[in-house]
Enzyme design. Structure first.
Site, PDB file in Angstrom:
ATOM      1  CD  GLU A 162      45.646  12.751 -34.482  1.00 45.45           C
ATOM      2  OE1 GLU A 162      45.354  11.978 -33.326  1.00 45.45           O
ATOM      3  OE2 GLU A 162      45.500  11.983 -35.358  1.00 45.45           O
ATOM      4  CB  CYS A 208      46.376   6.061 -36.513  1.00 47.13           C
ATOM      5  SG  CYS A 208      45.229   5.071 -37.412  1.00 47.13           S
ATOM      6  CG  HIS A 223      43.153   9.453 -34.676  1.00 52.91           C
ATOM      7  ND1 HIS A 223      44.258   9.911 -35.432  1.00 52.91           N
ATOM      8  CD2 HIS A 223      42.192   8.428 -35.657  1.00 52.91           C
ATOM      9  CE1 HIS A 223      44.528   8.659 -36.537  1.00 52.91           C
ATOM     10  NE2 HIS A 223      43.195   7.888 -36.598  1.00 52.91           N
TER      11      HIS A 223
END
Lengths: 278, 996
Positions: free
Chosen positions: A242, A95, A240
């Site tokens: 994560e 990002c 994302h």
């Protein structure tokens, strides 16, 4: 074997803890380090096997997303970071981290470009070579809005990326950004990204063909969600992974068969395993 | 000083006829063209999508500038002194690039208008006069005006000689006291002004400007909650026919007390809110709830700290605070909401916790309000909504705090006074928050610099808005700087873990005066104002002391830790300065270069305010059946009513708003605000899993319904508590371990009718909290939400109470969502349904109350049954027996059923005669009786479910169908049958009038 992962912090970076959790679950040993510590030499990049530049709004993104942290990377971390990349160690920019890598000229890396693409207005250019060779940028979403939603990503089979290997099925991960639309300055640059294997990830819909909005949440050229460098060890992506490492992070877990882990974990596991293989 | 102008233009053509450019104004005594060129290339534009040019700012250069293709040009900039984050970052970037000579940088927006555009109208849409300034001109013209405009933006503020003025108070008569209060925006009444006068008469001197401002701030409604702590004489016994006979006095002790007629109350907060918490916790001590640890209290802090705190798991504590930022949001929606979010985050930092989630509840006027109906100075509700949503998004997203819960309401009563409730949840290791200021500790201010912004915020919020508010108290409105607050957050959590401070508080309303005055209340404090870092010169000492400049915190740091603390701040690029120390003399002493600015006894400051005496007179509302829209005597077809209800802005999908908030950051949002097959269904509550390695969770819910408050705030309060609990129970929260918060937004408490409503709402809070066993752990009131127009007529907002619920979730893997899961499941309605159509949304959808002759009542929570019903449902959910659960709220059963179909992409066949064959269809479908849920149960699990739910009023209504059709019938007769696709279209269209 301990794989030390440096999670780069900076003012406004805010997904550093999320990235650290993903690295831990992938078998790495993350340390969140402020960019000032690396810049002043208190911490050396060379002591780490892997680097993550997480999401957030570095320095507020007021001059364009990632611009000021990109200046940090180019001017304060310059040689350390160049060496780290040249050594082939894995780097993931997520990002804001992706925006930073693009604006610092690290992604997609030194690609041959027709010089017409560099018309920077009336100003005689005195930018660093890294910035001059930037053929690609990330800019305002087509919707002109920040959007948070889940998307499907497919790995580009012909990509040089070393960190998306083995992603045979689309994965589901969230996006949360307002400036994620990948654009190029001329069509040739877009074609060369694909031809040189620098497209790592694409947004996909549930049927074949162009993803369309909102499957492609920002209007990126050719549905591109992530890029790599020619060596394949640097991956930048807007979504994302994560935030998709645990089963209950999935948006439909209450109505689908139980998962063992989130879809995004595979990218971190690939990176940690690759770092271990060096 | 040489000045340069950089113009950055997009390469892409604009989507509409107006195109926008960014301008940078760069100045510095040693700034040269070479440096400007470097900055332009490396910092100020992106060559792939933008072009950039620069020129030295001279008349010749402007005259030679290529003329933009436009009929006219508008340039807009923040006024000098208002936060210009972009300009600040240009300076930061220049430092990093080693560019010397850049002293000033300002960012402007330039709009190029086509011939048909009206510059005046467009400027009014694009800017907020309060914080921004502009210049309009034709291309190539007005060169001198442009130069003057740019020069003014970078001109240094006028040097003012610092002086401490005396306010001649000792010999002032009553009229003069009131004039001083009014003209100084002190918001002190006559009794309070007299108390101040008496104090200084006894001292034998007049107060300084700093002292009178300090007293006004400390005694302000915002900081002292004097109406909530007032003595109140309450009169009025009448019950509205809509609320029926007095219910069981044992279950409604406070309603019963008010029914006595003439009642005197000493402090609403003590009598009702704190008393409820005490009562709940005492009952719990006598009879522990399953899961209670007898050795460790569950409620760790209620009504004491900056936020309420409860225990979470064995090693952690969770804090929560909800604030409002209403007046500033009315004048400058983006900045008001932005700094509101920033403020409540600092409240949670103020209990040494890491913020983990935000919630936001927003109340606006109707989005389709005709522009000509607006009072002077009032922004259109659609514009307020767009600005507020953007302000919430900007701050929350940039701090990396997920915005996971909330509500958006529309009512004509909020047109001049929008409400912006901002809440933050935090987590900390158990016992990590120190609260022991010691004499000798350094007073350290850190974060943003102090400017003239935010002067009089605390007292301004204590007055009603008028058409001239913007002109007189514009300085109370500010623009936030989220990244400075993010840096504060990063540094404070490290300082906490290293135990570098002994106390902390946020610097919010009232600025340093409030923060230092409160922290040193028990011991004393001494401050040297000249040490406070400022944004610019020219501030008077009292302005430095009172400024509410954002993104600041105040800490008490023991002398032996000061060096380590300041070093940590330097490492993280956070400015921190010791400005004085805590003392043991019980005085608040503030000086500027040795000259006394404030010297007051803490005892007078904090205990010297005379208690307010307020009158409250309750008159029950007569409810007329002629309200509502549509033809008289007409009730449209039920399917038509449902479609219109789904498109009602209060009920319609808020997806367009929710998607602009990051609800995924931190990765802990395991039940999201949008749920279901297409991830577009309206989740009831959000659930967080704050510790990835542990299964426990936190459910967040909100209850609010001002429409009931217009009829009787007592029953509104019960309904709000009930709704907040329904939201958390529906997703898997444990109602037995739920803490709640109150946030009252009301009109002027000095008006006896407004005060009576406030008394009744607070009494309802007590009765509900005690009956449900849910303690209040924090609360806040925002009064004076009134607008006084130029003719003097006053309009108050509807009485509005937000209840926020924070529930423990034993295991997030048992959580459920509201989307239908599979065809063939059974659907049960939990809870009894009454003719509770007073205040219902169905009347807004075209049904005329005059056409309905059946019984009509205000929704009233049944305190005898609701708690047991919620507890049983929680056991069923925890046992894994529930596939989907959705609470019934605005629009009743039909709306809830439609939402479950939309979210699950499945249909429903429901027979409402199964419940009560005689019920009127309007009651069966649209009644808003509280304490109800629709649940989806697998047929194989039905016996176990029914066993757990034994004793709870419950009806099996039908089944889930594969065909995406919502069919509600009585026996063989269809009441309505609608395709889910049609339901979705209606539901997703409701906010189309708001440009986000």
């Amino acid at each position: 074997m301990t794989i030390r992962v440096l999670i780069l912090r900076a003012p406004g970076i805010n997904r550093d803890q999320d990235a650290a959790l993903a690295c831990t679950l992938a078998g790495g040993t993350p340390e969140r380090v402020h960019v000032n510590r690396v810049a002043e030499g208190a911490v050396r990049l060379a002591d780490y096997a892997m680097l993550v530049i997480p999401g957030g709004f570095s320095y507020g993104d007021h001059l364009g997303a990632g611009r000021l942290l990109a200046v940090d990377l180019a001017h304060r971390l310059g040689e350390q970071l160049e060496q780290f990349v040249a050594d082939g160690r894995p780097v993931i920019g997520i990002c804001n981290g992706f925006q930073v890598l693009v604006k610092a000229g690290i992604l997609p890396g030194p690609v041959e470009q027709p010089s017409a693409a560099h018309d920077a207005g009336a100003t005689p250019s005195s930018a660093s070579p890294a910035l001059r060779r930037m053929p690609v940028t990330l800019t305002d979403n087509r919707s002109a809005r920040f959007e948070c939603r889940w998307v499907r990503l497919a790995a580009e089979p012909s990509s040089r990326c070393l960190l998306t290997r083995g992603l045979s099925h689309p994965i589901e991960v969230p996006v949360a950004h307002g400036e994620g639309r990948l654009v190029v300055s001329d069509p040739a640059a877009g074609a060369s990204l694909q031809a040189q294997g620098l497209v790592a990830l694409r947004y996909v819909g549930t049927v074949r063909g162009p993803a369309g909005y909102p499957a492609n949440p920002n209007g990126s050229l050719d549905d591109i969600a992530g890029l790599c460098n020619p060596q394949g060890n640097v991956l930048g992506l807007m979504p994302h992974p994560e935030n998709a490492v645990l089963p209950q992070q999935h948006p439909r877990w209450t109505r689908e068969p139980a998962r063992e882990e989130g879809d995004g974990l595979v990218i971190f596991r690939n990176a940690v395993q690759y770092a271990a293989s060096l | 000083m040489p000045l340069f102008l950089v113009t950055v233009a997009p390469r892409e053509p604009p989507p509409s006829g107006v195109s926008a450019q960014t301008l940078y104004l760069l100045g510095g005594s040693a700034l040269e063209g070479e440096a400007v060129a470097l900055l332009t290339d490396t910092l100020l534009h992106d060559p792939v999508v933008q072009t950039a040019t620069w020129l030295p700012l001279t008349a010749e250069a402007l005259a030679a500038e290529p003329r933009p293709i436009a009929s006219s040009v508008i340039e807009i900039a923040y006024r000098p002194g208002v936060t210009d984050n972009t300009g600040e970052m240009v300076l930061e970037g220049a430092r990093r690039l080693g560019v010397a000579g850049l002293g000033q940088a300002r960012a402007l927006r330039r709009y190029l208008l086509p011939p048909d555009a009206d510059p005046e109208a467009l400027a009014a849409q694009l800017m907020i006069e309060l914080v921004q300034t502009r210049l309009s001109y034709r291309p190539g013209e007005a060169i001198a005006d442009r130069l003057a405009f740019y020069q003014a933006l970078v001109a240094p503020p006028a040097e003012a000689r610092p002086r401490v003025a005396r306010v001649p108070l000792r010999h002032a008569d009553d009229d003069e006291l009131l004039r001083i209060s009014r003209e100084g925006v002190l918001a002190l009444d006559l009794a309070e002004m007299r108390a101040v006068r008496a104090h200084f008469v006894a001292l034998g001197r007049d107060p300084t400007d700093g002292e009178i401002e300090t007293i006004a701030q400390t005694w302000s409604e915002h900081c002292s909650h004097k109406s909530f702590k007032a003595r109140v004489r309450y009169r009025g016994t009448a019950q509205s026919p809509l609320t029926g006979d007095s219910p069981d006095a044992a279950l409604h002790p406070m309603l019963n007390r008010l029914a006595q007629g003439d009642v005197e109350l000493d402090s609403l907060i003590r009598t009702f809110l704190m008393a409820a918490t005490t009562q709940v916790l005492e009952a719990r001590a006598r009879q522990p709830v399953a899961g209670d640890d007898p050795d460790a209290p569950w409620v760790l802090s209620a009504f004491v700290d900056n936020a309420g705190i409860i225990a979470f798991g064995p090693d952690h504590e969770v804090s929560i605070k909800v604030e409002t930022h209403n007046h500033p949001s009315a004048l400058e929606p983006f900045g008001g909401a932005n700094t509101g979010v920033g403020g409540v985050i600092r409240d949670v930092l103020g209990v040494s916790a890491e913020p983990i989630a935000n919630l936001d509840v927003l109340c606006f006027g109707m989005p389709d309000t005709p522009a000509e109906d607006l009072q002077p100075g009032v922004l259109h509700p659609a514009r307020v909504a767009a600005g507020v949503v953007a302000g919430v998004r900007d701050y929350g997203n940039k701090l990396g705090i997920p915005t996971v819960a909330g509500a958006v309401l529309f009512d004509p009563g909020y047109t001049a006074n929008p409400l912006v409730y901002c809440g933050t949840v935090g987590i900390a290791p158990r016992g990590a928050h120190p609260r022991h200021v010691q004499p000798g500790d350094a007073i350290v201010v850190l974060g943003g610099r102090t400017g003239r912004d935010g002067i009089h915020g605390a007292t301004f919020s204590s007055e009603e808005l008028t058409h001239t508010s913007a002109a007189t108290v514009g300085s109370a409105v500010q623009i936030g700087d989220p990244i400075t607050e993010k840096k504060l957050l990063d540094v404070l959590l490290q300082a906490r873990d290293r135990r570098l401070y002994s106390a902390i508080t946020d610097c919010g309303a009232g600025g340093l005066s409030s923060a230092v005055g409160e922290m040193g209340a028990e011991c004393g404090a001494s401050v040297a104002l000249e040490r406070v870092p400022r944004k610019y010169a020219g501030l008077q000492p009292w302005e430095v002391w009172l400024s509410e400049a954002q993104e600041r915190m105040v800490l008490a740091v023991p002398p032996q830790q000061l060096e380590a603390f300041l070093a940590l701040c330097t490492e993280e690029d956070v400015e921190a300065t010791a400005i004085g120390q805590f003392t043991d003399d019980g005085r608040l002493r503030v000086s500027h270069h040795g000259e006394p600015v404030v010297d007051l006894a803490m005892a007078f400051l904090h205990d010297g305010r005379p208690q307010r005496m307020l009158e409250a007179v309750w008159e029950a509302q007569e409810y007329t059946r002629t309200e509502g829209q549509g033809a008289p005597d007409a009730i449209p077809p039920l399917s038509e009513l449902l479609l219109r209800l789904l498109a009602h802005p209060n009920i319609a999908s808020k997806e367009r708003i929710v998607r602009t908030y990051d609800h995924e950051v931190r990765g802990a949002t395991v039940i999201k605000p949008l749920v279901g097959a297409r991830m577009d269904g309206p989740g009831d509550g959000a659930v967080l899993q704050p510790l990835a390695a542990r299964p426990e969770g936190l459910a967040l819910g909100c209850g609010i319904n001002p429409r009931y408050g217009k009829i009787d705030p007592y029953w509104m309060a019960l309904a709000a508590v009930d709704e907040a609990l329904r939201n958390v129970v529906a997703v898997g929260g444990d109602p037995g371990r739920t803490a709640i918060l109150d946030n009252f937004c009301w009109g002027d408490p000095r008006q006896p009718d407004r005060m009576a409503g406030l008394v009744r709402a607070a009494a309802g809070c007590y009765d509900a909290a005690v009956a449900f066993g849910t303690p209040f752990i924090s609360g806040k009131d925002s009064l004076n939400n009134e607008y006084r127009d130029s003719s003097g007529a006053r309009v108050a907002i509807p009485p509005t109470l937000l209840i926020s619920a924070l529930a423990y979730v034993p295991d997030v893997r048992r959580c459920v969502t509201m989307d239908l899961k599979r065809a063939g499941s059974l659907i049960y309605l939990i809870g009894a349904t009454g003719p509770d159509l007073a205040g219902a949304h169905v009347w807004d959808a075209g049904a005329n109350p005059g056409a309905y002759s059946g019984p009509l009542a205000l929704p009233r929570v049944n305190l005898a049954t609701a708690r047991a019903s919620f507890a049983a449902l929680h056991r069923a959910i925890s046992a894994g027996l529930v596939l989907a659960c959705h609470d019934l709220s605005e629009g009743g059963l039909a709306v809830a059923a439609a939402e479950m179909c939309i979210a699950g992409d499945l249909g429903l066949a429901l027979d409402v005669t199964a419940r009560d064959a005689s019920a009127h269809p309007l009651v069966a479908l649209f009644s808003e009786t509280p304490s109800r849920f629709l649940v989806e149960i697998d047929p194989a699990a039905a016996p176990a479910f029914e066993t757990i739910m034994a004793g709870v009023t419950m009806t099996r209504l039908g089944t889930v169908t594969a065909e995406p059709l919502l069919r509600i019938h009585t026996g063989e007769t269809d009441l309505l049958a609608l395709d889910v696709a049609a339901l979705r279209v209606a539901w997703q269209s409701g906010l189309d009038g708001i440009e986000l």
